[in-house]
Write a protein that holds these residues in place. Structure first.
Motif, PDB file in Angstrom:
ATOM      1  N   THR A 190       0.912  -1.130  -0.034  1.00 26.81           N
ATOM      2  CA  THR A 190      -0.102  -0.042  -0.148  1.00 26.81           C
ATOM      3  C   THR A 190       0.844   1.165   0.050  1.00 26.81           C
ATOM      4  O   THR A 190       2.115   1.363   0.310  1.00 26.81           O
ATOM      5  CB  THR A 190      -0.880   0.177   1.274  1.00 26.81           C
ATOM      6  N   THR A 211      -3.295  -3.917  -4.350  1.00 24.96           N
ATOM      7  CA  THR A 211      -3.715  -2.740  -3.589  1.00 24.96           C
ATOM      8  C   THR A 211      -2.636  -1.666  -3.398  1.00 24.96           C
ATOM      9  O   THR A 211      -3.342  -0.852  -2.734  1.00 24.96           O
ATOM     10  CB  THR A 211      -3.706  -3.229  -1.828  1.00 24.96           C
ATOM     11  N   ASN A 212      -1.811  -1.570  -4.192  1.00 29.29           N
ATOM     12  CA  ASN A 212      -1.023  -0.461  -4.258  1.00 29.29           C
ATOM     13  C   ASN A 212      -1.665   0.318  -5.400  1.00 29.29           C
ATOM     14  O   ASN A 212      -1.793   0.147  -6.478  1.00 29.29           O
ATOM     15  CB  ASN A 212       0.579  -1.009  -4.829  1.00 29.29           C
TER      16      ASN A 212
END
Length: 407
Positions: A199, A388-389
């Motif tokens: 993240t 999720t990045n």
């Protein structure tokens, strides 16, 4: 948590926990103490200002509060003994987290967590948690397993260390070979999380530089281990590209499109020299082969100069040593460059990597090159759902949108 304090937490958490374990003798108590100290920092630093050495401040605050708590609980005999022992060390010692020789606290922590009594998956998960301050979702991504599985591994590993009194030390020379594989894996996974963070910003330079530092210590500790040298070469060659991997607007830049003048040619020279020495040893292992692949990439002054045939050969050797689907996926990328996208696509269709976003992103790219636009768009969408990045998400969105525009 404010951005400044969060940055300190990311940078110093592992160092602080490692230092506290040596003094408090308990992993859970050390983690709680560090977390409590950061809570105090949230209240104090915005008013008083950040101290010159924030890591040392955290260690001192965490240790002193732990001692106070243990003294309050000293009506129990075992706590009384521990508190009495610790009280004499209460004076602030900011040097606790200064750089030390090879046997520093973080290296002790890695070897403690990589004790043979622990299952290897638990060894790596626990060390990633304690050393890098990685959260359960970040570790789950590294292992391609569920968060619940990672949490269970960490809890069990901590309990085993406590119940069996596993020592907090760098093992004797005769014990090192049994720990090498897990230790190298830990350092590599710490680097990976820094190279492509789960993240936030794509790159966490603090984890990358910490992994390089630990890799150097391992080479110093085990100079005759070729794979320790291979790991150091690999992380140097990968980290050398850092400045070129993200554009000024924050977007992801693929290797083929990077401005190679931005690469760190000092790190590249170091990595290439280590790879050359490994080739002379002629004892190839997975990290050495990965380093050799990246040495070939770094030897090309432009993407068009890349020797893909050499890379394909090296991936073939790596797949023979470590027959897993991620290596097979990477080999397929090289195969597509040598024999065309159809060959690459055929090589990945049966891989069991449905939860790995790079599988879908790679498949999307190959489908795109074959003119199969609708399938490529669906594959980009699948990849987007699995990362999720935000930097990676934006890149995948842009790829999908460019296909939609050109339909």
């Amino acid at each position: 948590m404010s951005a400044d304090i969060e940055a300190v937490f990311r940078r110093e958490y592992g160092r602080c926990v490692a230092a506290l374990i040596r003094f408090l003798g308990d992993i859970d108590i050390a983690e709680e103490a560090v977390q409590e100290a950061f809570t105090v920092a949230l209240a104090k630093w915005p008013v008083d200002g950040q101290p010159p050495n924030p890591g040392a401040w955290i260690v001192t605050t965490a240790r002193n509060r732990s001692i106070d708590r243990l003294r309050r609980e000293s009506i129990r005999h075992e706590r009384h003994t521990e508190a009495h022992h610790l009280y004499g060390t209460r004076a602030p010692e900011p040097e606790l987290i200064e750089e030390e020789p090879v046997s520093d606290d973080r290296l002790r922590l890695i070897f403690t967590c990589c004790h043979p009594a622990l299952h290897q998956s638990a060894q790596v998960a626990l060390t990633l948690r304690l050393l890098g301050g990685l959260e359960t979702p970040e570790i789950a991504r590294a292992f391609l397993v569920s968060e619940a599985t990672v949490a269970q591994r960490i809890v069990r590993a901590k309990r085993k260390i406590k119940d069996t009194h596993i020592p907090y030390r760098v093992p004797a020379e005769a014990e090192l070979p049994d720990r090498l594989g897990s230790v190298l894996s830990v350092v590599y996974l710490v680097f990976n999380e820094g190279y492509a963070a789960t993240t936030g910003d794509l790159i966490r330079a603090d984890l990358c530089t910490e992994a390089i530092r630990l890799a150097r210590l391992l080479v110093e500790l085990m100079p005759d281990e070729p794979e320790a040298h291979g790991l150091l070469a690999l992380v140097c060659l990968l980290h050398a590209r850092q400045a070129a991997r993200v554009a000024p607007d924050g977007s992801l830049v693929l290797l083929a499109d990077q401005d190679r003048s931005l690469w760190d040619w000092g790190l590249i020279s170091e990595g290439q020299a280590i790879v050359a020495a490994c080739v002379r040893r002629n004892m190839p292992g997975p990290y050495q082969l990965q380093a050799a692949i990246n040495a070939v990439h770094s030897a090309a002054l432009s993407a068009s100069d890349t020797d893909w045939s050499a890379i394909l050969t090296l991936y073939g050797q790596l797949l023979a040593l470590t027959p897993n689907p991620v290596v097979a996926l990477n080999r397929a990328v090289a195969l597509a460059e040598v024999e065309g996208p159809a060959a690459g696509l055929a090589a990945i269709e049966d891989l069991d990597l449905g939860t790995y976003y790079l599988f879908h992103a790679t498949r999307a790219n190959l489908l795109r090159r074959l003119g199969r636009t609708d399938e490529a768009m669906a594959a980009y969408a699948a990849a987007r759902e699995l990362t999720t990045n935000p930097t990676e998400q934006a890149f995948l969105d842009a790829q999908r949108e460019s296909l939609a525009v050109n339909q």
